[in-house]
Write a protein that holds these residues in place. Structure first.
Motif, PDB file in Angstrom:
ATOM      1  N   PRO A   4      18.577  41.971  23.386  1.00 53.26           N
ATOM      2  CA  PRO A   4      18.340  41.018  24.925  1.00 53.26           C
ATOM      3  C   PRO A   4      17.337  40.925  25.262  1.00 53.26           C
ATOM      4  O   PRO A   4      16.658  39.820  25.811  1.00 53.26           O
ATOM      5  CB  PRO A   4      19.049  41.641  25.216  1.00 53.26           C
ATOM      6  CG  PRO A   4      19.847  43.159  24.880  1.00 53.26           C
ATOM      7  CD  PRO A   4      19.192  42.866  23.497  1.00 53.26           C
ATOM      8  N   GLU A   5      15.786  41.856  24.670  1.00 51.04           N
ATOM      9  CA  GLU A   5      13.831  41.517  24.999  1.00 51.04           C
ATOM     10  C   GLU A   5      14.309  40.683  24.227  1.00 51.04           C
ATOM     11  O   GLU A   5      13.270  40.022  24.336  1.00 51.04           O
ATOM     12  CB  GLU A   5      13.898  42.832  24.694  1.00 51.04           C
ATOM     13  CG  GLU A   5      13.669  43.911  25.638  1.00 51.04           C
ATOM     14  CD  GLU A   5      13.095  45.019  24.779  1.00 51.04           C
ATOM     15  OE1 GLU A   5      12.109  45.215  25.546  1.00 51.04           O
ATOM     16  OE2 GLU A   5      13.422  46.247  24.952  1.00 51.04           O
TER      17      GLU A   5
ATOM     18  N   GLY B  55      11.187  55.459   9.121  1.00 47.44           N
ATOM     19  CA  GLY B  55      10.814  56.106  10.257  1.00 47.44           C
ATOM     20  C   GLY B  55       9.299  56.003  10.305  1.00 47.44           C
ATOM     21  O   GLY B  55       8.459  56.633  10.812  1.00 47.44           O
ATOM     22  N   GLU B  56       8.525  54.847   9.556  1.00 44.34           N
ATOM     23  CA  GLU B  56       7.447  55.047   9.813  1.00 44.34           C
ATOM     24  C   GLU B  56       7.036  53.440  10.322  1.00 44.34           C
ATOM     25  O   GLU B  56       7.700  52.276   9.152  1.00 44.34           O
ATOM     26  CB  GLU B  56       6.593  55.271   8.797  1.00 44.34           C
ATOM     27  CG  GLU B  56       6.039  56.549   8.687  1.00 44.34           C
ATOM     28  CD  GLU B  56       5.437  57.314  10.678  1.00 44.34           C
ATOM     29  OE1 GLU B  56       5.278  56.596  11.147  1.00 44.34           O
ATOM     30  OE2 GLU B  56       5.867  59.088   9.780  1.00 44.34           O
TER      31      GLU B  56
ATOM     32  N   LYS C  65       6.790  40.348  20.087  1.00 44.18           N
ATOM     33  CA  LYS C  65       8.018  41.487  21.472  1.00 44.18           C
ATOM     34  C   LYS C  65       8.525  41.804  19.618  1.00 44.18           C
ATOM     35  O   LYS C  65       8.889  43.495  19.887  1.00 44.18           O
ATOM     36  CB  LYS C  65       9.305  40.122  21.685  1.00 44.18           C
ATOM     37  CG  LYS C  65       9.599  40.602  22.569  1.00 44.18           C
ATOM     38  CD  LYS C  65       9.502  42.232  23.465  1.00 44.18           C
ATOM     39  CE  LYS C  65       9.451  41.506  24.437  1.00 44.18           C
ATOM     40  NZ  LYS C  65       9.133  42.971  25.554  1.00 44.18           N
TER      41      LYS C  65
ATOM     42  N   ILE D 117       8.583  46.368  20.542  1.00 41.78           N
ATOM     43  CA  ILE D 117       9.591  46.974  20.256  1.00 41.78           C
ATOM     44  C   ILE D 117       9.678  48.278  19.683  1.00 41.78           C
ATOM     45  O   ILE D 117       9.997  49.089  19.995  1.00 41.78           O
ATOM     46  CB  ILE D 117      11.240  46.387  20.207  1.00 41.78           C
ATOM     47  CG1 ILE D 117      10.990  45.558  21.255  1.00 41.78           C
ATOM     48  CG2 ILE D 117      12.220  47.466  20.261  1.00 41.78           C
ATOM     49  CD1 ILE D 117      12.390  44.434  21.758  1.00 41.78           C
TER      50      ILE D 117
ATOM     51  N   ARG E  58       7.411  51.370  20.102  1.00 40.65           N
ATOM     52  CA  ARG E  58       7.668  51.889  20.914  1.00 40.65           C
ATOM     53  C   ARG E  58       8.078  53.587  19.928  1.00 40.65           C
ATOM     54  O   ARG E  58       8.427  54.004  19.463  1.00 40.65           O
ATOM     55  CB  ARG E  58       8.659  51.756  21.546  1.00 40.65           C
ATOM     56  CG  ARG E  58       8.371  50.638  22.332  1.00 40.65           C
ATOM     57  CD  ARG E  58       9.681  50.200  23.060  1.00 40.65           C
ATOM     58  NE  ARG E  58      10.059  48.700  23.333  1.00 40.65           N
ATOM     59  CZ  ARG E  58      10.455  48.491  24.358  1.00 40.65           C
ATOM     60  NH1 ARG E  58      11.978  48.775  24.379  1.00 40.65           N
ATOM     61  NH2 ARG E  58      10.443  46.531  24.408  1.00 40.65           N
ATOM     62  N   PRO E  59       6.862  54.723  21.073  1.00 42.74           N
ATOM     63  CA  PRO E  59       7.273  56.272  20.254  1.00 42.74           C
ATOM     64  C   PRO E  59       8.861  56.277  19.746  1.00 42.74           C
ATOM     65  O   PRO E  59       9.489  57.259  19.643  1.00 42.74           O
ATOM     66  CB  PRO E  59       6.755  56.606  20.977  1.00 42.74           C
ATOM     67  CG  PRO E  59       5.316  55.733  21.888  1.00 42.74           C
ATOM     68  CD  PRO E  59       5.952  54.416  21.918  1.00 42.74           C
ATOM     69  N   GLU E  60       9.570  56.182  21.487  1.00 40.60           N
ATOM     70  CA  GLU E  60      10.875  56.376  21.577  1.00 40.60           C
ATOM     71  C   GLU E  60      11.755  55.722  20.424  1.00 40.60           C
ATOM     72  O   GLU E  60      12.382  56.299  20.417  1.00 40.60           O
ATOM     73  CB  GLU E  60      11.420  55.768  22.680  1.00 40.60           C
ATOM     74  CG  GLU E  60      10.764  56.451  23.944  1.00 40.60           C
ATOM     75  CD  GLU E  60       9.592  55.581  24.326  1.00 40.60           C
ATOM     76  OE1 GLU E  60       9.032  54.266  24.191  1.00 40.60           O
ATOM     77  OE2 GLU E  60       8.538  56.348  25.102  1.00 40.60           O
ATOM     78  N   VAL E  61      11.763  54.562  19.891  1.00 41.26           N
ATOM     79  CA  VAL E  61      12.101  53.990  19.042  1.00 41.26           C
ATOM     80  C   VAL E  61      12.111  54.632  17.611  1.00 41.26           C
ATOM     81  O   VAL E  61      13.109  54.715  16.754  1.00 41.26           O
ATOM     82  CB  VAL E  61      11.280  52.510  18.480  1.00 41.26           C
ATOM     83  CG1 VAL E  61      12.201  51.678  17.222  1.00 41.26           C
ATOM     84  CG2 VAL E  61      11.944  51.564  19.840  1.00 41.26           C
ATOM     85  N   ARG E  62      10.267  54.707  16.788  1.00 43.99           N
ATOM     86  CA  ARG E  62      10.219  55.767  16.296  1.00 43.99           C
ATOM     87  C   ARG E  62      10.977  57.454  15.499  1.00 43.99           C
ATOM     88  O   ARG E  62      11.636  57.738  14.951  1.00 43.99           O
ATOM     89  CB  ARG E  62       8.750  55.670  15.918  1.00 43.99           C
ATOM     90  CG  ARG E  62       8.140  57.186  14.564  1.00 43.99           C
ATOM     91  CD  ARG E  62       7.120  56.851  15.019  1.00 43.99           C
ATOM     92  NE  ARG E  62       6.511  58.240  13.686  1.00 43.99           N
ATOM     93  CZ  ARG E  62       6.122  58.949  13.419  1.00 43.99           C
ATOM     94  NH1 ARG E  62       6.833  60.122  14.721  1.00 43.99           N
ATOM     95  NH2 ARG E  62       5.682  59.809  12.230  1.00 43.99           N
ATOM     96  N   SER E  63      11.301  57.948  17.122  1.00 46.51           N
ATOM     97  CA  SER E  63      11.743  58.734  17.031  1.00 46.51           C
ATOM     98  C   SER E  63      13.671  58.808  17.407  1.00 46.51           C
ATOM     99  O   SER E  63      14.402  59.463  15.913  1.00 46.51           O
ATOM    100  CB  SER E  63      11.838  59.211  18.871  1.00 46.51           C
ATOM    101  OG  SER E  63      12.636  60.832  18.802  1.00 46.51           O
ATOM    102  N   MET E  64      13.793  57.505  17.829  1.00 45.31           N
ATOM    103  CA  MET E  64      15.255  56.955  17.765  1.00 45.31           C
ATOM    104  C   MET E  64      15.687  57.426  15.580  1.00 45.31           C
ATOM    105  O   MET E  64      16.730  57.149  15.351  1.00 45.31           O
ATOM    106  CB  MET E  64      16.115  56.130  18.492  1.00 45.31           C
ATOM    107  CG  MET E  64      16.336  56.703  19.868  1.00 45.31           C
ATOM    108  SD  MET E  64      15.626  55.298  20.833  1.00 45.31           S
ATOM    109  CE  MET E  64      16.352  53.619  20.404  1.00 45.31           C
TER     110      MET E  64
ATOM    111  N   LEU F 137      17.947  50.914  15.953  1.00 41.54           N
ATOM    112  CA  LEU F 137      18.540  51.010  17.303  1.00 41.54           C
ATOM    113  C   LEU F 137      19.510  51.313  17.840  1.00 41.54           C
ATOM    114  O   LEU F 137      20.199  51.558  18.670  1.00 41.54           O
ATOM    115  CB  LEU F 137      18.374  50.070  18.457  1.00 41.54           C
ATOM    116  CG  LEU F 137      16.467  49.260  18.465  1.00 41.54           C
ATOM    117  CD1 LEU F 137      16.859  48.030  19.960  1.00 41.54           C
ATOM    118  CD2 LEU F 137      15.676  50.318  19.188  1.00 41.54           C
ATOM    119  N   MET F 138      20.360  51.916  16.638  1.00 38.61           N
ATOM    120  CA  MET F 138      21.935  51.735  16.940  1.00 38.61           C
ATOM    121  C   MET F 138      21.907  53.226  17.566  1.00 38.61           C
ATOM    122  O   MET F 138      21.547  54.337  17.587  1.00 38.61           O
ATOM    123  CB  MET F 138      22.077  52.246  15.221  1.00 38.61           C
ATOM    124  CG  MET F 138      23.959  52.275  15.557  1.00 38.61           C
ATOM    125  SD  MET F 138      24.010  52.314  13.352  1.00 38.61           S
ATOM    126  CE  MET F 138      25.031  50.571  12.956  1.00 38.61           C
TER     127      MET F 138
END
Lengths: 428, 530
Positions: free
Chosen positions: A73-74, A245-246, A309, A313, A316-322, A396-397
């Motif tokens: 969506p983004e 992961g990187e 975009k 996305i 984002r540090p959150e995405v790397r962590s996920m 992003l699963m």
């Protein structure tokens, strides 16, 4: 009746018949014969729906094209917004979108890379990479690995398996040398003549089933390139964009490539675009004759907005962590499945969410693919090594979908073992 | 989350990361939890003053010394309070043939206010960690920076102690649409809402489980039986504490006529200024222009407010006392002030005082707190039964008394206002509010035996970072990726490559080895120079 707005079909059979008639008879037939009668209709996140309404979890992702999911969506919003202002643009002129993306790509990449050239797809990007290396070194020879796959355009196809080059008389053995993967001796042998413009390497060769580089192999290849004055081209089309992961897989090896190729996922799955990142040396032609490579659609401005975009996305540090969590969960889950089928499910090649699953049968992955398809999972066998299933969860699963995927995978692998006759063999 | 601004979308990923962390954390052992909580509390305690200064600097509210105390109370203090309590280990009740297995909420979305920003961050983070929840802090925009910094420091301490990555996060750029989106997101398991009424109501309307608490407006009754000297000192200190930003601070002083003059004289000795009618009118007009609280006064010192309002008060004044006659809604001084301004109401007797306190709470502050200074249990009981609040602090300042810092209530930054205060929480927020227990219930019939669960735990002690770094499956010995550029890791890698090459290819090329060695040495020397 299936109504798609500007066109309609009576049924899936109607589509398949016309697909053979007007599009690609062999490919259409191939999938029917393979037991994968898929015509993708609705798509959302990491889910696909066949025309018949069957839901599939997508772990093929077209090599990472749908890294962020289908119709993220983004990304879709970024494209929709951009269409109020941009179009493809005029490829001759400096452009706000191309410049912004180039700056973002360069700052995301190893320090060696300072310029960006755009392409409309990965193959063209590979061609630009090879041309840049030839220009920089004034040498013609390109070294790739046996079973390499870098695309189907003029130069790219010559680096790969001859299945795709010979039929079009596009193989050029005098200019394109192939050496076995993970064989440093052969690599040095190929480079020793100092007539090589570049070594081109996927950080993990995807279409070959993700065989992993032995620890130190890529690093040593880079050293050999430096020693024999060849450029190192990192094909990060399938290993880039956080899949290991990187952001870029090559940085996990501490390598600063001379050229890096980015494609597939950078499109956000909605607007075709690819890019080549060049060192000052490799990009020298951009100072000499900037019209050296021209591409009307390469770096289309809408594509640049989408790619920006996508990059935002993905970083984002959150995405790397996920991604690290997903890699951990799926990796452990697959190990548990493997422990139940050691004779059949013989290996897991993993780096981040890049997975190659090895089976003890020359076409083992085709069995697994078929069973998984029946169970609502779409994963594809490796074209150049059908023992190995490509298994590519999205970055992003969500956790629940990861667990569901593993549940389905466990059953699919067990069924494939029986279908391939292993259950009986083991019993006897 | 398919709608909203890019910031809102980013915040969705914060929740998603928190879900992963919560999923991992829910399987940690009690020993892990204890280690992590202790490390985080120590980190908070160490920086208590730093963040107190930062909060005062950023918001303009409160007093550094008092915020430091609150930060200390909400770090080491909280851990000491709950020492020995275990929200991670299954509990066995052999008599009832029931075993309880703790099931954390999951992702706690913690809204934190501008008035007690860092203390509330500390408090909600520690309660979440004690109960193995992941927490996402959504700070008040006025205190965004100090809360983000404090949350980052706690997160770092948590992960260093072995907590899962992302277990503590903070929203970088909170906005109303973003907070609304976070509250409504199905990835949020429970909302802890401390803040304005609108935000608390929004939390309850979100569709997600919420623990939101109503505002305070604390009456304090001093009857004729009270130790006036002690009461005076306690009330003044409580009003001066952090310039009255705790929602438990006294708002209206109700005093029996017979002892009123003495009490006010004692209060003056302690630093209060008793204003005359004209000055009270000026103060009231400044603090409540148009009948609404002027947010400029929140958390400001008494002398600053006096100066702004144009009333006479010495520079050492810590509390301003303004008298009024009737506790009715149109009287501004009956409302919550969040500043060291105290309304004073004289009453003929204790019973009239109790009725006045009830009137104050009817205006605002239902379910919150009240205080009383008295030695008469009958009056105290009548006061508690009549005034619709859920805690009555007795012979103690209400700021620190009702919040549990100077009483034996649970020390808290989240004061439940109960049904009467439109809240699901009727007491001070406690770790147990953030965890459910799955009950394993055996057949009650005595003929069905219960299994032996002693020492049985479904959780395992953690041994490494969670999640593990995604190394290649053929190189498990590898560690995290090097920063781009030259690193020492190259040395090991090339050495490994040489060894690998040596085993794979017998006809070793000595020149190749020498060249690699040279490159490595060169690189090392450059690193040493750098």
């Amino acid at each position: 009746m299936h109504d798609y707005g500007s066109f309609e079909f009576d049924s899936k059979q109607d589509v398949l018949a016309k697909s053979k008639q007007f599009w690609n008879p062999d490919k259409t037939q191939f999938w029917s014969d393979s037991g994968v009668d898929l015509v993708i209709d609705r798509r959302e996140g990491y889910l696909l729906w066949d025309m018949d309404g069957r839901r599939l979890i997508d772990v093929h992702l077209n090599g990472g094209t749908y890294n962020l999911g289908h119709r993220n969506p983004e990304v879709v919003a970024a494209l929709s917004d951009a269409m109020a202002r941009f179009d493809i643009g005029n490829h001759h002129f400096p452009s706000v979108a191309r410049t912004a993306l180039a700056e973002a790509l360069v700052s995301s990449a190893p320090a060696s890379l300072t310029k960006v050239a755009y392409a409309s797809g990965g193959g063209e990007a590979i061609d630009i990479a090879l041309k840049s290396a030839r220009h920089a070194t004034k040498k013609r020879r390109i070294v790739s690995i046996v079973k390499a796959y870098h695309g189907h355009t003029g130069l790219a196809v010559a680096t790969g398996d001859d299945r795709f080059s010979r039929m079009f008389l596009a193989d050029r053995p005098e200019e394109f040398t192939q050496v076995p993967f993970n064989d440093l001796g052969a690599m040095e042998q190929a480079l020793r003549g100092r007539d090589v413009a570049a070594v081109i390497m996927e950080t993990i060769p995807a279409t070959y089933g993700f065989p992993l580089p032995e620890p130190g192999y890529l690093e040593a290849v880079k050293h050999l390139c430096e020693k024999y004055d060849a450029l190192y081209i990192a094909d990060e089309v399938q290993t880039g964009l956080m899949r290991t992961g990187e952001l870029w897989g090559i940085t996990k090896h501490g390598i600063e490539p001379d050229v890096m190729v980015v494609g597939k996922g950078i499109s956000g799955g909605v607007y075709p675009i690819a890019a080549v990142l060049l060192s000052e040396r490799a990009g020298a032609w951009l100072y000499e004759d900037g019209f050296g490579h021209i591409s009307t659609f390469g770096g289309a401005e809408l594509g640049c907005v989408v790619a920006l975009k996508t990059l935002e996305i993905t970083t984002r540090p959150e995405v790397r962590s996920m991604v690290h969590y997903i890699a951990d969960l799926i990796g452990r889950g697959l190990e548990a499945i493997q422990a139940r089928h050691p004779a059949w499910f013989t290996g897991i090649r993993q780096n981040g969410v890049v997975f190659g699953l090895e089976f003890d049968h020359p076409e083992g992955a085709k069995y697994v693919m078929r069973e998984l398809y029946e169970l609502g999972v779409w994963a594809i066998f490796s074209t150049l090594d059908p023992r190995v299933l490509q298994y590519k969860p999205g970055i992003l699963m969500p956790p629940d979908l990861c667990e569901e995927l593993l549940d389905r995978t466990a059953v699919g692998i067990a069924r494939a073992e029986a279908a391939a006759g292993y259950g009986r063999r083991r019993a006897s | 989350m398919s709608e909203g601004t890019p910031q809102v979308q980013t915040a969705g990923h914060v929740l998603e990361r928190a879900r992963w962390a919560a999923r991992a954390f829910a399987r940690y052992s009690a020993a892990d939890v204890q280690r992590i909580v202790a490390a985080v509390a120590e980190a908070g305690h160490r920086d208590a003053r730093h963040y107190a200064e930062w909060a005062v600097r950023e918001t303009g509210f409160g007093v550094v010394e008092h915020k430091t105390l609150k930060n200390e109370a909400c770090s080491r203090g909280i851990v000491a309070e709950y020492a020995g309590e275990d929200f991670a280990t299954p509990r066995i009740d052999a008599a009832r043939k029931i075993v309880e297995v703790p099931r954390p909420a999951g992702v706690v979305l913690a809204l934190t206010p501008s008035t007690n920003p860092v203390a509330t961050v500390y408090f909600k983070v520690l309660l979440s960690l004690m109960t193995r929840n992941a927490v996402v802090i959504s700070p008040h925009p006025m205190a965004r920076e100090c809360c983000n910094a404090a949350a980052a420091a706690l997160a770092e301490a948590a992960v260093a102690a072995g907590a899962p990555d992302g277990v503590v996060q903070c929203v970088a750029e909170p906005t109303v649409p973003m907070v609304t989106a976070l509250m409504e997101d199905p990835r949020t398991d429970v909302i802890l809402a401390t803040g304005g009424t609108a935000m608390v109501r929004a939390a309850y309307s979100s569709g997600n489980p919420a623990i939101g608490v109503g505002p305070g407006n604390v009456p304090v009754l001093v009857d004729a039986s009270a130790d006036l000297k002690a009461a005076a000192r306690r009330i003044v200190e409580s009003k001066a504490f952090d310039n009255s930003v705790l929602c438990t601070n006294e708002s209206v002083l109700i005093v029996e006529d017979a002892v009123a003059d003495r009490l006010l004289r004692e209060m003056e000795r302690c630093g209060a200024a008793v204003l005359d009618r004209a000055d009270t009118a000026r103060l009231s007009a400044y603090v409540f222009p148009d009948g609404r609280l002027n947010v400029d006064v929140v958390g400001r010192s008494a002398s600053w407010i006096a100066q702004q309002a144009g009333v006479r008060a010495g520079p050492r004044t810590t509390v301003l006392l303004g008298s009024f006659d009737v506790a009715v809604p149109e009287e501004p001084m009956t409302h919550e002030k969040l500043s060291p301004v105290l309304g004073v109401l004289r009453v003929p007797d204790a019973q009239r005082g109790i009725e006045a306190a009830r009137a104050v709470v009817r205006i605002a502050g239902a379910g919150h707190s009240a205080a009383i200074h008295s030695t008469d249990p009958g009056t105290i009981m009548e006061y508690a039964a009549t005034v619709p609040v859920l805690r009555v602090a007795v012979n103690v300042g209400s700021s620190t008394g009702s919040s549990g810092l100077d009483t034996n209530l649970a020390p808290t930054m989240t004061v439940g206002t109960g049904f009467v205060g439109r809240s699901s929480l009727g007491e001070n927020l406690h770790p147990r509010h953030l965890v459910n227990w799955t009950k394993i219930a055996y057949n009650a019939d005595a003929s069905v035996p219960m299994g032996d669960f002693a020492g049985l735990s479904p959780w395992r002690d953690q041994t490494g970072p969670v999640p593990g770094y995604p190394v290649a499956s053929n190189d498990r010995s590898a560690t995290a990726a090097p920063a781009p550029g030259r690193t020492l890791r190259t040395e090991r890698i090339v050495a490994d490559a040489l060894q690998f090459r040596g085993t794979r290819h017998n006809g070793d090329d000595e020149r190749f080895r020498a060249e690699i060695r040279r490159l490595v040495l060169e690189e090392l020397s450059q690193l040493r120079k750098g």
